[in-house]
Design an enzyme around this catalytic site. Structure first.
Site, short mmCIF file in Angstrom:
data_model
loop_
_atom_site.label_atom_id
_atom_site.label_comp_id
_atom_site.label_asym_id
_atom_site.label_seq_id
_atom_site.Cartn_x
_atom_site.Cartn_y
_atom_site.Cartn_z
N LYS A 1 -110.72 -30.84 22.04
CA LYS A 1 -109.55 -31.15 22.86
C LYS A 1 -109.69 -32.52 23.51
O LYS A 1 -110.81 -33.00 23.73
CB LYS A 1 -109.40 -30.10 23.98
CG LYS A 1 -108.99 -28.73 23.53
CD LYS A 1 -108.87 -27.81 24.74
CE LYS A 1 -108.46 -26.41 24.31
NZ LYS A 1 -107.09 -26.36 23.80
N ARG B 1 -106.21 -16.63 18.48
CA ARG B 1 -105.61 -15.70 17.51
C ARG B 1 -106.68 -15.06 16.63
O ARG B 1 -106.47 -13.98 16.10
CB ARG B 1 -104.55 -16.43 16.68
CG ARG B 1 -105.05 -17.56 15.83
CD ARG B 1 -103.96 -18.54 15.43
NE ARG B 1 -103.51 -19.33 16.57
CZ ARG B 1 -102.52 -20.22 16.52
NH1 ARG B 1 -101.87 -20.43 15.39
NH2 ARG B 1 -102.16 -20.89 17.59
#
Length: 507
Positions: A281, A355
């Protein structure tokens, strides 16, 4: 340490022994007027309260705070008038609990953080707000307890304590206080977990905290460590946790009261820190990533409250816990993982990790035979782009369930919005070498595509909803209503309300 305590009192608001009295102000076209519960105060001020408010520029807008010295006309030296907005109906109708919660929270937060205390360090706040109905009394008490929250683990807390007195001379005050304290304790547990430094809340310590909560609440708990996860075939959780020196865990919570007839399964994303893995990130995005376990925290807090409320519904909670870090052992873009149950996933981006851990738990939930399955996750930046920082997205394989969850969240005082799962978007997560990829190359409809990915792991025939709380779980802006800066406890109240609705036959 500073503490917050609440009790009920039958004292008249103009005579109550307190440092401040909080009243409601209603917004009307003709100007602000004192709300229900403020009559004794207005009488003590000679019926001048409406004129005073207008002179001071008050409007009654939701959350607006006006401070009025009482000059000895009330026992309390300070009057806090907080706006509750435009009434939905007549002056004698019950006040909507949601604005009442938010207004009370704003007033208590203002008093608890910015005002002096008495010589013994105590700050006494009396709540002369609408409490005619049980829902009103609970809303006032809950808003006050949530608004007075503070996180002091890493710095000294203010000396003394804050005491709240709910001015309610009726039979439902005690039950309203009981429920409010249970709900506030759960939400504030979630806030504490989210606000904790990620070095102090790795998967193993989060699991240990869950074991303690389960023991105190009286429900069962089991924890799978990295060896048990490998033996069981939980490829998603293991893949995400490979890069960290702190190995992953899967916690299963089980509240099963004798009278339960329905099964609710909750699965919360528990990434204790999300660096993005090898798909790193940007630096600016990382500080808030200690909140990436907000879904798991919400499940733990909700189950604590559900057990304390003794709701007659069987609730199973899953906390897939992992730390997503870059290292020589981390999963790579183009790795293929085998999810619990056998579905293969090509990892195209290691920052789409939530997920993957949820996929394992969704498949695992088949063994619980759920009537309703809900996952909760700080899943996508696309949620924030689409709905902003205060509104969660709700997706489902059942339109009716999606509306029921949104309605439950509204009654719980949280903002959620129904979102679709267009089947045609599924083609963007097709893989050339595996069953599916974890992140599409295109950024379009990222929140919906993530929901479609999760839908592939939902057991056949099970009604399922997915809550994306990426924005609401962590407030990087200014406090508002009963919501502090930092961890918010988002979705906790909604999950409790869903369980209540299932127990009541509403879902």
């Amino acid at each position: 340490m500073s503490t917050l305590e609440i009790s009920s009192s039958e004292a008249a608001p103009h005579l109550v022994d307190a440092d401040a009295v909080v009243i409601a102000v209603v917004k009307e076209d003709a100007g602000p007027r004192p709300g229900p519960g403020a009559k004794g105060v207005d009488d003590a001020l000679g019926g001048t309260l409406a004129a005073t408010l207008a002179t001071l520029g008050a409007t009654g807008e939701l959350g607006e705070i006006t401070k009025i010295p009482t000059a000895g006309r009330l026992t309390a030296p300070l009057l806090i008038a907080v706006g509750i907005g435009q009434p939905a109906s007549g002056p004698d109708a019950p006040v909507d609990p949601d604005p009442l919660r938010r207004a009370t929270g704003a007033a208590v937060r203002e008093l608890a953080t910015s005002h002096r205390r008495t010589g013994n360090g105590e700050w006494r706040i009396a709540l002369a707000l609408p409490t005619r109905e049980a829902a009103e009394a609970e809303a006032v008490a809950l808003g006050a307890l949530l608004g007075g929250y503070s996180f002091n683990r890493y710095r000294p807390a203010p000396a003394g304590r804050t005491t709240l007195a709910l001015l309610a001379a009726n039979a439902h005050a005690a039950e309203a206080l009981r429920r409010a304290q249970i709900l506030a304790t759960a939400v504030n547990l979630v806030r504490d977990l989210v606000n904790t430094s990620p070095s102090d809340l790795v998967p193993a310590t989060f699991a240990e905290r869950a074991v303690l909560v389960a023991a105190d609440a009286g429900f069962e708990v089991s924890v799978l460590d990295e060896e048990a996860l490998a033996e069981g075939g939980y490829g998603g959780i293991l893949g995400v946790g490979k890069g960290s020196v702190h190995p992953p865990r899967l916690v299963r919570l089980d509240y099963n009261p004798p009278a339960a007839e329905k099964v609710l399964v909750l699965a919360g994303k528990g990434i204790t820190f999300d660096s993005g893995g090898l798909s790193l990130k940007p630096a600016k995005a990382m500080p808030a990533m200690k909140s990436d376990m907000g879904g798991a925290a919400a499940v733990l807090g909700a189950m604590q409250a559900i057990a304390a409320l003794r709701l007659p519904v069987h609730v199973v909670g899953y906390l897939p816990l992992a730390e997503n870090m870059p290292s020589g052992s981390a999963q790579r873009p183009s790795d293929v993982l085998t999810i619990f149950g056998g579905t293969t996933v090509e990892v195209t981006n290691t920052d789409a990790e939530g997920r993957l851990v949820l996929a394992d738990t969704l498949v695992r939930s088949r063994a619980d035979s759920p009537d309703v399955l809900i996952d909760i996750a700080t899943l996508t930046g696309a949620q924030v782009v689409a709905l902003g920082p205060r509104v969660s997205g709700v997706m489902s394989n059942d339109d009716h369930l999606r509306e029921q969850v949104v309605d439950a969240s509204r009654r719980a005082g949280e903002s959620m919005w129904p979102m679709p799962l267009p089947p045609d978007l599924s083609k963007v997560i097709e893989s050339d070498i595996a069953d599916v990829i974890n992140l599409a190359a295109e950024r379009d409809a990222g929140m919906l595509v993530a929901g479609l990915f999760l839908s592939k792991f939902v057991p056949s025939g099970v009604r399922w909803a997915h809550l994306d709380i990426a924005g609401p779980a962590f407030n990087s802006g200014e406090p508002h209503g009963f919501t502090p800066k930092g961890g918010t406890g988002a979705a906790t109240l909604s999950l409790v309300q869903v369980a209540q609705d299932m127990a009541d036959g509403r879902i």
